[in-house]
Design a protein around this motif. Sequence first.
Motif, PDB file in Angstrom:
ATOM      1  N   UNK A 112      -8.673   0.702  -8.234  1.00 64.11           N
ATOM      2  CA  UNK A 112      -7.899   0.245  -7.079  1.00 64.11           C
ATOM      3  C   UNK A 112      -8.811  -0.519  -6.125  1.00 64.11           C
ATOM      4  N   UNK A 113      -8.315  -1.649  -5.607  1.00 67.66           N
ATOM      5  CA  UNK A 113      -9.157  -2.440  -4.716  1.00 67.66           C
ATOM      6  C   UNK A 113      -9.239  -1.811  -3.324  1.00 67.66           C
ATOM      7  N   UNK A 114     -10.078  -2.388  -2.472  1.00 68.90           N
ATOM      8  CA  UNK A 114     -10.352  -1.789  -1.164  1.00 68.90           C
ATOM      9  C   UNK A 114      -9.115  -1.697  -0.294  1.00 68.90           C
ATOM     10  N   UNK A 115      -8.249  -2.694  -0.376  1.00 72.02           N
ATOM     11  CA  UNK A 115      -7.056  -2.692   0.464  1.00 72.02           C
ATOM     12  C   UNK A 115      -6.120  -1.555   0.088  1.00 72.02           C
ATOM     13  N   UNK A 116      -5.911  -1.358  -1.197  1.00 74.28           N
ATOM     14  CA  UNK A 116      -5.034  -0.286  -1.645  1.00 74.28           C
ATOM     15  C   UNK A 116      -5.622   1.063  -1.281  1.00 74.28           C
ATOM     16  N   UNK A 117      -6.909   1.238  -1.506  1.00 73.87           N
ATOM     17  CA  UNK A 117      -7.542   2.514  -1.165  1.00 73.87           C
ATOM     18  C   UNK A 117      -7.485   2.782   0.343  1.00 73.87           C
ATOM     19  N   UNK A 118      -7.622   1.731   1.132  1.00 77.82           N
ATOM     20  CA  UNK A 118      -7.525   1.911   2.580  1.00 77.82           C
ATOM     21  C   UNK A 118      -6.117   2.339   2.969  1.00 77.82           C
ATOM     22  N   UNK A 119      -5.120   1.748   2.346  1.00 81.85           N
ATOM     23  CA  UNK A 119      -3.746   2.142   2.642  1.00 81.85           C
ATOM     24  C   UNK A 119      -3.503   3.601   2.283  1.00 81.85           C
ATOM     25  N   UNK A 120      -4.081   4.050   1.172  1.00 83.71           N
ATOM     26  CA  UNK A 120      -3.965   5.458   0.821  1.00 83.71           C
ATOM     27  C   UNK A 120      -4.631   6.337   1.881  1.00 83.71           C
ATOM     28  N   UNK A 121      -5.797   5.917   2.343  1.00 84.10           N
ATOM     29  CA  UNK A 121      -6.521   6.741   3.313  1.00 84.10           C
ATOM     30  C   UNK A 121      -5.756   6.883   4.615  1.00 84.10           C
ATOM     31  N   UNK A 122      -4.956   5.860   4.965  1.00 84.33           N
ATOM     32  CA  UNK A 122      -4.227   5.902   6.227  1.00 84.33           C
ATOM     33  C   UNK A 122      -3.025   6.836   6.187  1.00 84.33           C
ATOM     34  N   UNK A 123      -2.702   7.370   5.030  1.00 86.15           N
ATOM     35  CA  UNK A 123      -1.640   8.376   4.953  1.00 86.15           C
ATOM     36  C   UNK A 123      -2.218   9.785   5.078  1.00 86.15           C
ATOM     37  N   UNK A 124      -3.499   9.893   5.441  1.00 86.07           N
ATOM     38  CA  UNK A 124      -4.173  11.202   5.545  1.00 86.07           C
ATOM     39  C   UNK A 124      -4.114  11.980   4.238  1.00 86.07           C
ATOM     40  N   UNK A 125      -4.171  11.260   3.135  1.00 84.60           N
ATOM     41  CA  UNK A 125      -4.205  11.909   1.832  1.00 84.60           C
ATOM     42  C   UNK A 125      -2.848  12.259   1.255  1.00 84.60           C
ATOM     43  N   UNK A 126      -1.774  12.040   2.014  1.00 81.99           N
ATOM     44  CA  UNK A 126      -0.447  12.466   1.561  1.00 81.99           C
ATOM     45  C   UNK A 126      -0.005  11.697   0.325  1.00 81.99           C
ATOM     46  N   UNK A 127      -0.293  10.397   0.266  1.00 84.54           N
ATOM     47  CA  UNK A 127       0.162   9.591  -0.872  1.00 84.54           C
ATOM     48  C   UNK A 127      -0.430  10.095  -2.184  1.00 84.54           C
ATOM     49  N   UNK A 128      -1.735  10.268  -2.220  1.00 80.26           N
ATOM     50  CA  UNK A 128      -2.356  10.753  -3.449  1.00 80.26           C
ATOM     51  C   UNK A 128      -1.962  12.205  -3.742  1.00 80.26           C
ATOM     52  N   UNK A 129      -1.757  12.984  -2.708  1.00 81.33           N
ATOM     53  CA  UNK A 129      -1.314  14.367  -2.911  1.00 81.33           C
ATOM     54  C   UNK A 129       0.048  14.398  -3.600  1.00 81.33           C
ATOM     55  N   UNK A 130       0.929  13.482  -3.215  1.00 83.79           N
ATOM     56  CA  UNK A 130       2.263  13.450  -3.817  1.00 83.79           C
ATOM     57  C   UNK A 130       2.200  13.160  -5.312  1.00 83.79           C
ATOM     58  N   UNK A 131       1.154  12.461  -5.757  1.00 81.20           N
ATOM     59  CA  UNK A 131       1.018  12.110  -7.176  1.00 81.20           C
ATOM     60  C   UNK A 131       0.211  13.144  -7.946  1.00 81.20           C
ATOM     61  N   UNK A 132      -0.252  14.185  -7.266  1.00 79.62           N
ATOM     62  CA  UNK A 132      -1.186  15.140  -7.861  1.00 79.62           C
ATOM     63  C   UNK A 132      -0.480  16.425  -8.271  1.00 79.62           C
ATOM     64  N   UNK A 133      -0.653  16.802  -9.508  1.00 80.46           N
ATOM     65  CA  UNK A 133      -0.121  18.053 -10.052  1.00 80.46           C
ATOM     66  C   UNK A 133      -1.246  18.729 -10.821  1.00 80.46           C
ATOM     67  N   UNK A 134      -1.477  19.987 -10.496  1.00 86.22           N
ATOM     68  CA  UNK A 134      -2.549  20.743 -11.158  1.00 86.22           C
ATOM     69  C   UNK A 134      -3.888  20.027 -11.059  1.00 86.22           C
ATOM     70  N   UNK A 135      -4.159  19.430  -9.901  1.00 86.04           N
ATOM     71  CA  UNK A 135      -5.463  18.838  -9.649  1.00 86.04           C
ATOM     72  C   UNK A 135      -5.698  17.480 -10.260  1.00 86.04           C
ATOM     73  N   UNK A 136      -4.658  16.871 -10.859  1.00 81.72           N
ATOM     74  CA  UNK A 136      -4.815  15.557 -11.483  1.00 81.72           C
ATOM     75  C   UNK A 136      -3.797  14.584 -10.896  1.00 81.72           C
ATOM     76  N   UNK A 137      -4.243  13.350 -10.709  1.00 77.82           N
ATOM     77  CA  UNK A 137      -3.362  12.292 -10.232  1.00 77.82           C
ATOM     78  C   UNK A 137      -2.672  11.676 -11.454  1.00 77.82           C
TER      79      UNK A 137
END
Length: 570
Positions: free
Chosen positions: A169-194
């Motif tokens: 993922x490029x810097x812009x996408x990763x920055x957008x993820x970071x601005x959700x306070x981790x919620x976006x990646x958490x929503x995609x995570x099950x049993x510790x895996x994205x």
Amino acid sequence: MKERRLLKATLITTVLTLVLAACASPTPQPAATDVPAEPTQVAAATDAPVAESPTEAPALEGWRALDAYAPYPETLQLTLVKGGQENAALLPEGESIEDNRTLQYIEDTLNIDVTFSWVVPSDSYSDKLNLAISSGDIPDAMIVTPIQLQQLVEAGVLEDMTPYVEKYANEDILENYSQTDGIALQAATIDGKVWGVPNVQPQADAPLMVWVRQDWLDKLGLEAPETVDDVEAIAKAFIEQDPDGNGEADTYGLTGTLNPVMVPSNLHGFDVIFNAYSAFPTLFYKNADGQIVYGSTQPEMKAALTRLAQMYQDGIIDPDFATKNTDASNEIVVSGRGGIMIGPWWISWWPLNDSVKNDPNADWQPFMIKDNNGEYTYSMGDYTNSFVVVKKGYAHPEVVVKILNIQNDLSYGFNDAPQYYDNFNEIWNMLFPLPFLIEQPYVVERMGRDYQGALDGTVSPDTFGDAMVLEFDQIQADIAAPRSDAANWATRMARLNAALLLAGGYNETRADPSAVRFYSVDPNWPSLKKMEEEALLLIITGAQPVDYFDTFVQQWNDSGGADLLAQMNP
């Protein structure tokens, strides 16, 4: 090129690591699904090793060393599926969903060949995909809902995307993820895996606005709406006072569809009216006591339903709304028979642009409606509500991340991405192989303020990226010659008028991000949703009295709703 904020490697790594650590506890397991295991696909463009542990932070040296845009040495085949067929006629002559300049640019950049197993109307996409999932005939990659993600993970038919999101993922996408306070990646995570690449769409379809034909208001001597009372009065006048001047009683008040509520995106829905009564149907949200409640069963719903039922009885609402899909209701406003449409900030691009094409006098303007406390308060969906997933066994899972990188560049004019289309915002979802948004939170307001600043002379357009330069040119063109070009008008209304309304501020009632982990696997959820959908339509149309709401709430709780909320509030 616009100067871009880059995220420090340490911050990116920390966010991903914390999310994975926080989500490592087991997720409630649903009953076994009927989805059979499938064979699989994307390899790295280099021979650099992938970290074995998804929570292990990669060394700072070499972070971003993998080329997120590198072409494959041999042409890579990728099979997808897609919705959007109903709008294919908006594409330039000679182009199609399966063959257009943007898709060709992405294919040429990565040396890939994209084919589509099927393309259907947007309204049919979810049902068609559910059939594909149940039959085991799934494509190499696809966009899925949270419930579909859970089903596919449990069936064991998806690739673990953890190392690929991390490295490609490029810097812009990763920055957008970071601005959700981790919620976006958490929503995609099950049993510790994205397991999927999450979208970030914190506001793209909400809050909803009331769009009104200003030319009709002016003709009838009416003021702009601020409250539900105003909207009702305007709708009544539009029905009774022949605003189109054709001498026939053929104009509508409020349009609607068989989906009276749909957060965060609803065209012709009644979400704004519910919100005005402090009711937030379809949302699991935390109340003042910190408890997750379901908005559709809260007491405030009854007052909103009472108002809607009376409006329907009085003929303010389209009498056939409960039988119409979005396209049927769009036709009312596009054909010039309707002067009010409830929808997101972007509907000037579609369908209202077609209204302006048909009648350049159609001066649609957006308005935000106050609630019963005199404030602007609206339902907001999850930061994340869909995911790009890859079929297990596919050789190169990272290709979807690379595609999303390029789509991001095309959307925002980064990395010299070409701007082929003046009406890009109107047709982007047909151009992209993966019609998917990973947006910076509240980018709509920011862009609106930037455009207004450029008009005022306080912001230099030289700071804009290519995509913003194109949009700013369209805004200026429409100011100079209003509605002479529907595409220019649409961009001005969405990116300036509607965006500045949002920039004025509003209150949010946002879905709790943990709720989806419970209802998506609850065996009673499909029947609970159907019960709710039927009850709302029965009450609004008068087939049941408003007091039937109390019966519905009791049945909802007794049929598993109360137990579901208990799981969310241990």
